[in-house]
Scaffold this motif. Structure first.
Motif, PDB file in Angstrom:
ATOM      1  N   PRO A  22      12.058   9.611  25.146  1.00  0.00           N
ATOM      2  CA  PRO A  22      11.474   9.456  23.809  1.00  0.00           C
ATOM      3  C   PRO A  22       9.946   9.484  23.835  1.00  0.00           C
ATOM      4  CG  PRO A  22      13.293   7.938  24.087  1.00  0.00           C
ATOM      5  CD  PRO A  22      13.051   8.563  25.434  1.00  0.00           C
ATOM      6  N   VAL A  23       9.366  10.044  22.777  1.00  0.00           N
ATOM      7  CA  VAL A  23       7.915  10.141  22.620  1.00  0.00           C
ATOM      8  C   VAL A  23       7.485   9.161  21.530  1.00  0.00           C
ATOM      9  CG1 VAL A  23       5.974  11.654  22.036  1.00  0.00           C
ATOM     10  CG2 VAL A  23       7.957  12.563  23.295  1.00  0.00           C
ATOM     11  N   LYS A  24       6.467   8.383  21.834  1.00  0.00           N
ATOM     12  CA  LYS A  24       5.950   7.397  20.884  1.00  0.00           C
ATOM     13  C   LYS A  24       4.832   8.027  20.055  1.00  0.00           C
ATOM     14  CE  LYS A  24       5.224   3.388  22.631  1.00  0.00           C
ATOM     15  NZ  LYS A  24       4.568   2.305  23.421  1.00  0.00           N
ATOM     16  N   ILE A  25       4.967   7.953  18.736  1.00  0.00           N
ATOM     17  CA  ILE A  25       3.937   8.464  17.827  1.00  0.00           C
ATOM     18  C   ILE A  25       3.280   7.268  17.144  1.00  0.00           C
ATOM     19  CG2 ILE A  25       3.418   9.960  15.871  1.00  0.00           C
ATOM     20  CD1 ILE A  25       4.535  11.483  18.248  1.00  0.00           C
ATOM     21  N   ILE A  26       2.037   7.022  17.478  1.00  0.00           N
ATOM     22  CA  ILE A  26       1.309   5.906  16.874  1.00  0.00           C
ATOM     23  C   ILE A  26       0.764   6.326  15.513  1.00  0.00           C
ATOM     24  CG2 ILE A  26      -0.647   4.319  17.121  1.00  0.00           C
ATOM     25  CD1 ILE A  26       1.637   3.838  19.110  1.00  0.00           C
ATOM     26  N   VAL A  27       0.915   5.453  14.547  1.00  0.00           N
ATOM     27  CA  VAL A  27       0.265   5.586  13.248  1.00  0.00           C
ATOM     28  C   VAL A  27      -0.622   4.357  13.101  1.00  0.00           C
ATOM     29  CG1 VAL A  27       0.589   5.569  10.745  1.00  0.00           C
ATOM     30  CG2 VAL A  27       2.094   6.946  12.187  1.00  0.00           C
ATOM     31  N   ALA A  28      -1.919   4.581  12.947  1.00  0.00           N
ATOM     32  CA  ALA A  28      -2.884   3.476  12.961  1.00  0.00           C
ATOM     33  C   ALA A  28      -3.034   2.808  11.600  1.00  0.00           C
ATOM     34  CB  ALA A  28      -4.237   3.975  13.466  1.00  0.00           C
ATOM     35  N   PHE A  29      -2.045   3.011  10.737  1.00  0.00           N
ATOM     36  CA  PHE A  29      -2.071   2.437   9.388  1.00  0.00           C
ATOM     37  C   PHE A  29      -0.683   1.902   9.052  1.00  0.00           C
ATOM     38  CE2 PHE A  29      -5.273   5.749   9.679  1.00  0.00           C
ATOM     39  CZ  PHE A  29      -6.408   5.068   9.254  1.00  0.00           C
ATOM     40  N   ILE A  56       8.119   6.507  15.575  1.00  0.00           N
ATOM     41  CA  ILE A  56       6.890   6.053  14.918  1.00  0.00           C
ATOM     42  C   ILE A  56       6.659   4.582  15.206  1.00  0.00           C
ATOM     43  CG2 ILE A  56       5.693   5.740  12.711  1.00  0.00           C
ATOM     44  CD1 ILE A  56       6.090   8.662  13.458  1.00  0.00           C
ATOM     45  N   GLU A  57       5.436   4.257  15.592  1.00  0.00           N
ATOM     46  CA  GLU A  57       5.036   2.865  15.785  1.00  0.00           C
ATOM     47  C   GLU A  57       3.741   2.626  15.000  1.00  0.00           C
ATOM     48  OE1 GLU A  57       3.370   0.179  19.442  1.00  0.00           O
ATOM     49  OE2 GLU A  57       5.282   1.216  19.777  1.00  0.00           O
ATOM     50  N   ASN A  58       3.804   1.757  14.006  1.00  0.00           N
ATOM     51  CA  ASN A  58       2.637   1.444  13.186  1.00  0.00           C
ATOM     52  C   ASN A  58       1.795   0.367  13.848  1.00  0.00           C
ATOM     53  OD1 ASN A  58       5.029   2.127  11.092  1.00  0.00           O
ATOM     54  ND2 ASN A  58       3.083   2.861  10.299  1.00  0.00           N
ATOM     55  N   ARG A  59       0.515   0.672  14.053  1.00  0.00           N
ATOM     56  CA  ARG A  59      -0.435  -0.304  14.610  1.00  0.00           C
ATOM     57  C   ARG A  59      -1.680  -0.329  13.731  1.00  0.00           C
ATOM     58  NH1 ARG A  59      -0.457   0.396  21.239  1.00  0.00           N
ATOM     59  NH2 ARG A  59       1.819   0.236  21.537  1.00  0.00           N
ATOM     60  N   PRO A  60      -1.588  -0.937  12.560  1.00  0.00           N
ATOM     61  CA  PRO A  60      -2.725  -0.943  11.634  1.00  0.00           C
ATOM     62  C   PRO A  60      -3.794  -1.947  12.036  1.00  0.00           C
ATOM     63  CG  PRO A  60      -0.915  -2.202  10.708  1.00  0.00           C
ATOM     64  CD  PRO A  60      -0.395  -1.609  11.995  1.00  0.00           C
ATOM     65  N   GLY A  61      -4.954  -1.802  11.403  1.00  0.00           N
ATOM     66  CA  GLY A  61      -6.044  -2.750  11.609  1.00  0.00           C
ATOM     67  C   GLY A  61      -7.332  -2.067  12.010  1.00  0.00           C
ATOM     68  N   GLY A  62      -8.449  -2.681  11.585  1.00  0.00           N
ATOM     69  CA  GLY A  62      -9.760  -2.161  11.967  1.00  0.00           C
ATOM     70  C   GLY A  62     -10.025  -0.774  11.445  1.00  0.00           C
ATOM     71  N   GLY A  63      -9.521  -0.467  10.237  1.00  0.00           N
ATOM     72  CA  GLY A  63      -9.748   0.862   9.681  1.00  0.00           C
ATOM     73  C   GLY A  63      -9.141   1.977  10.499  1.00  0.00           C
ATOM     74  N   GLY A  64      -8.083   1.653  11.236  1.00  0.00           N
ATOM     75  CA  GLY A  64      -7.433   2.641  12.093  1.00  0.00           C
ATOM     76  C   GLY A  64      -7.887   2.590  13.537  1.00  0.00           C
ATOM     77  N   ASN A  65      -8.901   1.773  13.828  1.00  0.00           N
ATOM     78  CA  ASN A  65      -9.456   1.743  15.185  1.00  0.00           C
ATOM     79  C   ASN A  65      -8.501   1.126  16.198  1.00  0.00           C
ATOM     80  OD1 ASN A  65     -11.829   2.926  14.355  1.00  0.00           O
ATOM     81  ND2 ASN A  65     -12.954   1.008  14.143  1.00  0.00           N
ATOM     82  N   ILE A  66      -7.727   0.113  15.782  1.00  0.00           N
ATOM     83  CA  ILE A  66      -6.858  -0.589  16.735  1.00  0.00           C
ATOM     84  C   ILE A  66      -5.786   0.357  17.274  1.00  0.00           C
ATOM     85  CG2 ILE A  66      -5.133  -2.413  16.963  1.00  0.00           C
ATOM     86  CD1 ILE A  66      -6.840  -4.098  15.029  1.00  0.00           C
ATOM     87  N   GLY A  67      -5.096   1.027  16.377  1.00  0.00           N
ATOM     88  CA  GLY A  67      -4.062   1.953  16.820  1.00  0.00           C
ATOM     89  C   GLY A  67      -4.627   3.134  17.591  1.00  0.00           C
ATOM     90  N   THR A  68      -5.778   3.634  17.137  1.00  0.00           N
ATOM     91  CA  THR A  68      -6.393   4.782  17.811  1.00  0.00           C
ATOM     92  C   THR A  68      -6.821   4.427  19.227  1.00  0.00           C
ATOM     93  OG1 THR A  68      -7.198   5.591  15.676  1.00  0.00           O
ATOM     94  CG2 THR A  68      -8.210   6.511  17.659  1.00  0.00           C
ATOM     95  N   ILE A 174     -16.180  -1.687  -5.908  1.00  0.00           N
ATOM     96  CA  ILE A 174     -15.362  -2.869  -5.623  1.00  0.00           C
ATOM     97  C   ILE A 174     -14.355  -2.488  -4.543  1.00  0.00           C
ATOM     98  CG2 ILE A 174     -13.835  -4.630  -6.587  1.00  0.00           C
ATOM     99  CD1 ILE A 174     -15.015  -3.992  -9.329  1.00  0.00           C
ATOM    100  N   PRO A 175     -14.619  -2.888  -3.297  1.00  0.00           N
ATOM    101  CA  PRO A 175     -13.704  -2.525  -2.208  1.00  0.00           C
ATOM    102  C   PRO A 175     -12.475  -3.438  -2.172  1.00  0.00           C
ATOM    103  CG  PRO A 175     -15.570  -3.744  -1.327  1.00  0.00           C
ATOM    104  CD  PRO A 175     -15.819  -3.585  -2.807  1.00  0.00           C
ATOM    105  N   TYR A 176     -11.362  -2.865  -1.822  1.00  0.00           N
ATOM    106  CA  TYR A 176     -10.107  -3.606  -1.696  1.00  0.00           C
ATOM    107  C   TYR A 176      -9.499  -3.327  -0.324  1.00  0.00           C
ATOM    108  CZ  TYR A 176     -10.019  -4.141  -6.825  1.00  0.00           C
ATOM    109  OH  TYR A 176     -10.306  -4.449  -8.130  1.00  0.00           O
ATOM    110  N   LYS A 177      -8.385  -3.967  -0.073  1.00  0.00           N
ATOM    111  CA  LYS A 177      -7.586  -3.654   1.102  1.00  0.00           C
ATOM    112  C   LYS A 177      -6.359  -2.884   0.646  1.00  0.00           C
ATOM    113  CE  LYS A 177      -8.938  -7.385   4.232  1.00  0.00           C
ATOM    114  NZ  LYS A 177      -8.461  -8.513   5.091  1.00  0.00           N
ATOM    115  N   GLY A 178      -6.276  -1.641   1.064  1.00  0.00           N
ATOM    116  CA  GLY A 178      -5.088  -0.839   0.801  1.00  0.00           C
ATOM    117  C   GLY A 178      -4.767  -0.661  -0.665  1.00  0.00           C
ATOM    118  N   ALA A 179      -3.484  -0.878  -1.003  1.00  0.00           N
ATOM    119  CA  ALA A 179      -2.960  -0.550  -2.329  1.00  0.00           C
ATOM    120  C   ALA A 179      -3.458  -1.463  -3.435  1.00  0.00           C
ATOM    121  CB  ALA A 179      -1.430  -0.582  -2.290  1.00  0.00           C
ATOM    122  N   ASN A 180      -4.153  -2.539  -3.107  1.00  0.00           N
ATOM    123  CA  ASN A 180      -4.616  -3.460  -4.147  1.00  0.00           C
ATOM    124  C   ASN A 180      -5.572  -2.782  -5.128  1.00  0.00           C
ATOM    125  OD1 ASN A 180      -3.132  -5.593  -3.112  1.00  0.00           O
ATOM    126  ND2 ASN A 180      -4.770  -6.239  -1.747  1.00  0.00           N
TER     127      ASN A 180
END
Length: 311
Positions: A22-29, A56-68, A174-180
């Motif tokens: 299996p191949v792991k595909i990281i999504v940083a969001f 797919i493995e989601n690793r969100p955080g840091g504007g995508g930096n953590i997963g990347t 006015i900045p938000y986090k994600g869908a807010n």
């Protein structure tokens, strides 16, 4: 000499068997976002074609930096890849004061999946039904003129900043986090924002938001009747794009295989992706690499002009 010949043959045998597990595909969001949806659609087809799971493995955080960064640190054997976007690759190096990776040096571009333009959407209470009417309204500079974004330095934020800069208009960000941000726009607490088309297309069709312009240089196939910003603001182009990357050191054979298969898959997903707001791209790995380099240079200046910074 026998050993010297045996090593390349062993590498060739390993590559020929790829993928052997299996191949792991990281999504940083987070799951459910545009990056995640595109990654899942393509990865499912890759698994069907190549006979292995692409997980797919989601690793969100840091504007995508953590997963990347997790992919940058992974073994370059082709079994950890990432579907990434404009932020972690072209924006964050200029935005964040501390970065644990260099996107142009530490990752290998494989293939672009899609362009996803941002669309300028306004709440129905805004007295503008066309982009020209919006520009006229913006230039009146009402005291409460405001816009939301999915965070400081995101494409959503910088697209609005670019437009206001071109118009010589000040508006409250006015900045938000994600869908807010989208939730407050739908509730009328915000007046406008630039959003990725997949995140708002259903609200546009339902009449809950008005789509006035797209940020791409050409009209979006998902919203063909919506004009481009550049039709009134020459040279304006901003938006999101998505594609596969691997850690530095991955074999060229793995790059070629994933590139070939994704290019074969995209036509099969064309109608679905266009319906959801993405314009399929494909192309060679070299084309994708050149595009990411151009984007890096472009966003470096925009981030500097905006004064955006994240600790």
């Amino acid at each position: 000499m026998g050993l010297a010949l045996a090593l390349p043959l062993a590498v060739q045998a390993q590559t020929a068997a790829y993928p052997a597990k299996p191949v792991k595909i990281i999504v940083a969001f987070t799951a459910g976002g545009t990056t995640d949806l595109l990654a899942r659609s393509v990865s499912q087809k890759l698994g069907e074609k190549l006979g292995q799971s692409f997980i797919i493995e989601n690793r969100p955080g840091g504007g995508g930096n953590i997963g990347t960064e997790s992919v940058v640190r992974a073994a370059p054997d082709g079994y950890t890849l990432i579907v990434n976007s404009v932020g972690p690759i072209s924006v964050n190096q200029s935005l964040y004061k501390k970065m644990g990776y260099d996107p142009l040096k530490d990752l290998v571009p494989i293939v672009q999946i899609a362009d996803v333009p941002n669309v300028l959407v306004v709440h129905p209470s805004v007295p503008a039904n066309t982009f020209d009417e919006f520009l006229a309204y913006a230039k009146t500079r009402p005291a409460d003129f405001n816009y939301g974004s999915t965070g400081v330095g995101t494409s959503s934020h910088l697209s609005s900043f670019m437009l206001m800069q071109n118009l010589g208009v000040e508006a409250l960000h006015i900045p938000y986090k994600g869908a807010n941000a989208l939730n407050d726009l739908l509730a009328g607490r915000l007046q406008f924002m630039f959003a990725t088309i997949p995140s708002v297309v259903s609200h546009i069709h339902a009449g809950k938001l008005k789509a006035l312009a797209v940020s791409s240089s050409q009209p979006s196939r998902a919203l063909p009747k919506v004009p481009t910003v550049s039709s009134r603001v020459p040279g304006f182009e901003a938006g999101s794009w998505f594609g596969f990357f691997a850690p530095k050191g991955v074999s060229p054979e793995v790059v070629q295989l994933i590139n070939k298969e994704v290019n074969a898959i995209l036509p099969q997903l064309n109608d679905q992706m266009v319906r959801e707001g993405a314009d399929p791209v494909g192309g060679t790995a070299d084309q994708f690499a050149r595009m990411t380099q151009r984007e890096f240079v472009k966003w470096q200046k925009i981030v500097k002009d905006s004064g955006a910074s994240v600790d």
